[in-house]
Write a protein that holds these residues in place. Structure first.
Motif, PDB file in Angstrom:
ATOM      1  N   GLU A 151       4.539 -96.456 -25.610  1.00  0.00           N
ATOM      2  CA  GLU A 151       4.264 -97.633 -26.479  1.00  0.00           C
ATOM      3  C   GLU A 151       2.980 -98.231 -26.183  1.00  0.00           C
ATOM      4  O   GLU A 151       2.409 -98.835 -27.225  1.00  0.00           O
ATOM      5  CB  GLU A 151       5.512 -98.587 -26.028  1.00  0.00           C
ATOM      6  N   ALA A 154       0.464 -96.279 -27.942  1.00  0.00           N
ATOM      7  CA  ALA A 154       0.420 -96.297 -29.672  1.00  0.00           C
ATOM      8  C   ALA A 154       0.136 -97.592 -29.846  1.00  0.00           C
ATOM      9  O   ALA A 154      -0.832 -97.808 -30.833  1.00  0.00           O
ATOM     10  CB  ALA A 154       2.111 -96.370 -30.050  1.00  0.00           C
ATOM     11  N   GLU A 155       0.322 -98.683 -28.904  1.00  0.00           N
ATOM     12  CA  GLU A 155      -0.079 -99.992 -29.337  1.00  0.00           C
ATOM     13  C   GLU A 155      -1.825-100.119 -29.273  1.00  0.00           C
ATOM     14  O   GLU A 155      -2.554-100.662 -30.185  1.00  0.00           O
ATOM     15  CB  GLU A 155       0.370-101.156 -28.381  1.00  0.00           C
ATOM     16  N   SER A 156      -2.256 -99.521 -28.444  1.00  0.00           N
ATOM     17  CA  SER A 156      -3.850 -99.425 -28.200  1.00  0.00           C
ATOM     18  C   SER A 156      -4.444 -98.790 -29.298  1.00  0.00           C
ATOM     19  O   SER A 156      -5.273 -99.057 -29.566  1.00  0.00           O
ATOM     20  CB  SER A 156      -4.152 -98.642 -26.547  1.00  0.00           C
ATOM     21  N   LYS A 157      -3.690 -97.553 -29.508  1.00  0.00           N
ATOM     22  CA  LYS A 157      -4.360 -96.770 -30.778  1.00  0.00           C
ATOM     23  C   LYS A 157      -4.199 -97.703 -32.211  1.00  0.00           C
ATOM     24  O   LYS A 157      -5.238 -97.571 -32.874  1.00  0.00           O
ATOM     25  CB  LYS A 157      -3.324 -95.488 -30.896  1.00  0.00           C
ATOM     26  N   SER A 158      -3.295 -98.158 -32.277  1.00  0.00           N
ATOM     27  CA  SER A 158      -3.151 -99.022 -33.402  1.00  0.00           C
ATOM     28  C   SER A 158      -3.987-100.227 -33.490  1.00  0.00           C
ATOM     29  O   SER A 158      -4.572-100.453 -34.524  1.00  0.00           O
ATOM     30  CB  SER A 158      -1.663 -99.671 -33.500  1.00  0.00           C
ATOM     31  N   LYS A 159      -4.191-100.776 -32.161  1.00  0.00           N
ATOM     32  CA  LYS A 159      -5.262-101.809 -32.250  1.00  0.00           C
ATOM     33  C   LYS A 159      -6.822-101.164 -32.443  1.00  0.00           C
ATOM     34  O   LYS A 159      -7.515-101.951 -33.241  1.00  0.00           O
ATOM     35  CB  LYS A 159      -5.316-102.397 -30.865  1.00  0.00           C
ATOM     36  N   ASP A 160      -6.995-100.034 -31.870  1.00  0.00           N
ATOM     37  CA  ASP A 160      -8.327 -99.457 -32.226  1.00  0.00           C
ATOM     38  C   ASP A 160      -8.477 -99.288 -33.790  1.00  0.00           C
ATOM     39  O   ASP A 160      -9.515 -99.388 -34.080  1.00  0.00           O
ATOM     40  CB  ASP A 160      -8.267 -98.337 -31.349  1.00  0.00           C
ATOM     41  N   ASP A 161      -7.532 -98.692 -34.209  1.00  0.00           N
ATOM     42  CA  ASP A 161      -7.437 -98.225 -35.696  1.00  0.00           C
ATOM     43  C   ASP A 161      -7.608 -99.656 -36.559  1.00  0.00           C
ATOM     44  O   ASP A 161      -8.429 -99.518 -37.564  1.00  0.00           O
ATOM     45  CB  ASP A 161      -6.194 -97.740 -36.233  1.00  0.00           C
ATOM     46  N   ARG A 162      -6.904-100.772 -36.168  1.00  0.00           N
ATOM     47  CA  ARG A 162      -7.132-102.005 -36.982  1.00  0.00           C
ATOM     48  C   ARG A 162      -8.692-102.534 -36.674  1.00  0.00           C
ATOM     49  O   ARG A 162      -9.175-102.971 -37.568  1.00  0.00           O
ATOM     50  CB  ARG A 162      -6.229-102.880 -36.404  1.00  0.00           C
ATOM     51  N   GLU A 163      -9.047-102.373 -35.583  1.00  0.00           N
ATOM     52  CA  GLU A 163     -10.540-102.840 -35.439  1.00  0.00           C
ATOM     53  C   GLU A 163     -11.461-102.037 -36.104  1.00  0.00           C
ATOM     54  O   GLU A 163     -12.541-102.375 -36.840  1.00  0.00           O
ATOM     55  CB  GLU A 163     -11.013-102.792 -33.936  1.00  0.00           C
TER      56      GLU A 163
END
Length: 447
Positions: A151, A154-163
């Motif tokens: 998790e 996944a959250e870190s990846k999602s944050k990186d994608d959003r940034e």
């Protein structure tokens, strides 16, 4: 099957006892013939019922019981067992009784040892259960840990994608802004050239086509603000709206209409027409608020375009000849080109304010009044002054009630703001728009 063998064993044992006492009762001629039948049945059923060790224990236990019974019979009636006397019977039966008792005693496991074995088995079972529970807990903990790591990843990846998406959008926005700025500057230069050279018909037509394209854009593309409801039309270029549950005053961007409620100026020509047009087009309607540059002016009013029924109301004022293009403080502006075109149409058609030569000035409007209008204005001013003087609250503050526009932020106390409000004409006029809710009490937030 086991029940059958047990019954057979019991019947054989009973048959042996009866044969020793009275063989004729079960139709045997002698004890010997009876024993030849019952003893094999007894031994066979016993062997099938129990294991080898258990079988021997049971066999000698039976022998022990039989010898005990025989000793009792030999003491009471030795002749029944074909012994001449009691002593001869004891010599035979007592050794058998004693030997069978010792064998049973030796071969039988102690009760405590059995209990110890049972406790050992139970302890082993408990330890095995605890071990399994510990292993299960460790496995669950490991699974939870892996789940949390997944998790977090996944959250870190999602944050990186959003940034990354945000950075890309920001870069695209900057590029579009730069491109838009260049295009707007070029359009402004082109429009200025067209205003100076009205005889150049081809340039005018090109400009008209470009601005028509921009004017036809729907508010869904241009007006990216929020929806509000018009609650009051103050004058042609000042509108009050209900925005997110709050009453806000909006100063329309890039347009200036003749004054009708200015505290230090008389009613200017085409000012009432501009106010009437605004009331007709906006009163009670849903509008979209679009910002372009600074959001508020020094008086706290919103600076915005208003879209109504898919049309830019600021541009409509210019096209109807009810406003002039003004207050270009922070170019480039999104609708500068279309506004310039709308004003050019009104100038060429001599609509509204453009129908009076020399009326529109670079800093406002050149008010030309007849003597009658001047006298009426003076009489009105005198009557207003007398009315204020006769009021219950005289104003002795630092501001001129008929001078520069003021708001609640200019006053320290509510009492001073109230006196200023009444001196300026009270609720009947309220040129400074201090009484937003119309209850006659202004600046209620001040102590």
């Amino acid at each position: 099957m086991d029940n059958f063998l047990i019954i057979l064993f019991m019947l054989s044992f009973i048959g042996i006892i009866i044969s020793l006492i009275r063989p004729s009762f079960i139709r045997f001629s002698s004890r010997k013939s009876a024993m030849k039948v019952f003893i094999p049945l007894l031994l066979g059923s016993f062997i099938f019922i129990g294991g080898l060790k258990e079988g021997f224990v049971f066999l000698f236990s039976l022998l022990f019981l039989l010898s005990l019974v025989a000793m009792i019979i030999g003491l009471i009636r030795p002749s029944l067992l074909k012994f001449s006397n009691r002593i001869s019977a004891m010599k035979v039966l007592f050794p058998v009784f004693l030997a069978s008792f010792l064998i049973v005693l030796i071969t039988t496991d102690p009760v405590e040892e059995q209990r110890t074995d049972q406790e050992t088995v139970q302890e082993d079972a408990v330890e095995q259960k605890e071990t399994e529970e510990t292993e299960n807990a460790e496995e669950e903990s490991e699974e939870q840990k892996n789940k949390n790591e997944d998790e977090n990843a996944a959250e870190s990846k999602s944050k990186d994608d959003r940034e990354e998406i945000h950075n890309e959008e920001k870069e695209n926005t900057n590029e579009e802004s730069d491109s838009s700025s260049v295009n707007k500057q070029e359009e402004n230069q082109q429009n200025n050239t067209e205003n100076k050279n009205d005889s150049n018909t081809s340039n005018d037509e090109s400009t008209n086509e470009s601005t028509d394209s921009e004017s036809d854009k729907s508010p869904s593309n241009e007006a990216k603000g929020t929806t509000a409801t018009v609650t009051r039309v103050v004058d042609g270029d000042t509108i009050e709206i209900n925005l997110n549950g709050m009453i806000e005053s909006v100063r329309l961007l890039l347009v200036d209409t003749p004054e009708t409620v200015h505290p230090s100026l008389p009613v200017q020509k085409f000012g009432p027409e501009a106010s009437s047009f605004a009331k007709k087009m906006l009163s009670g309607k849903k509008v979209q608020v679009e910002y372009d540059g600074p959001k508020r002016d020094k008086y706290g009013r919103l600076l915005a375009y208003l879209w109504v029924d898919g049309k830019n109301f600021n541009e409509m004022l210019l096209r109807e000849g009810l406003a002039r293009l003004a207050y270009v403080y922070d170019p480039p502006y999104t609708h500068m080109s279309s506004f310039t075109k709308a004003q050019s149409e009104a100038v060429n058609a001599k609509r509204g304010i453009w129908s009076i030569e020399g009326y529109v000035q670079s800093d406002g409007f050149n008010t030309v009044e007849s003597e009658t209008e001047t006298k009426q204005s003076n009489n009105s001013s005198t009557a207003s002054t007398e009315t204020n003087a006769s009021g219950s609250s005289a104003y002795n503050g630092p501001y001129n009630p008929h001078g520069k526009d003021r708001d609640c932020g200019d006053f320290d106390k509510q009492k001073g703001a109230q006196a200023f409000f009444e001196a300026a004409g009270g609720p009947e006029q309220d040129p400074h728009r201090l009484d937003r809710d119309g209850d006659g009490t202004v600046c209620e937030s001040l102590s």
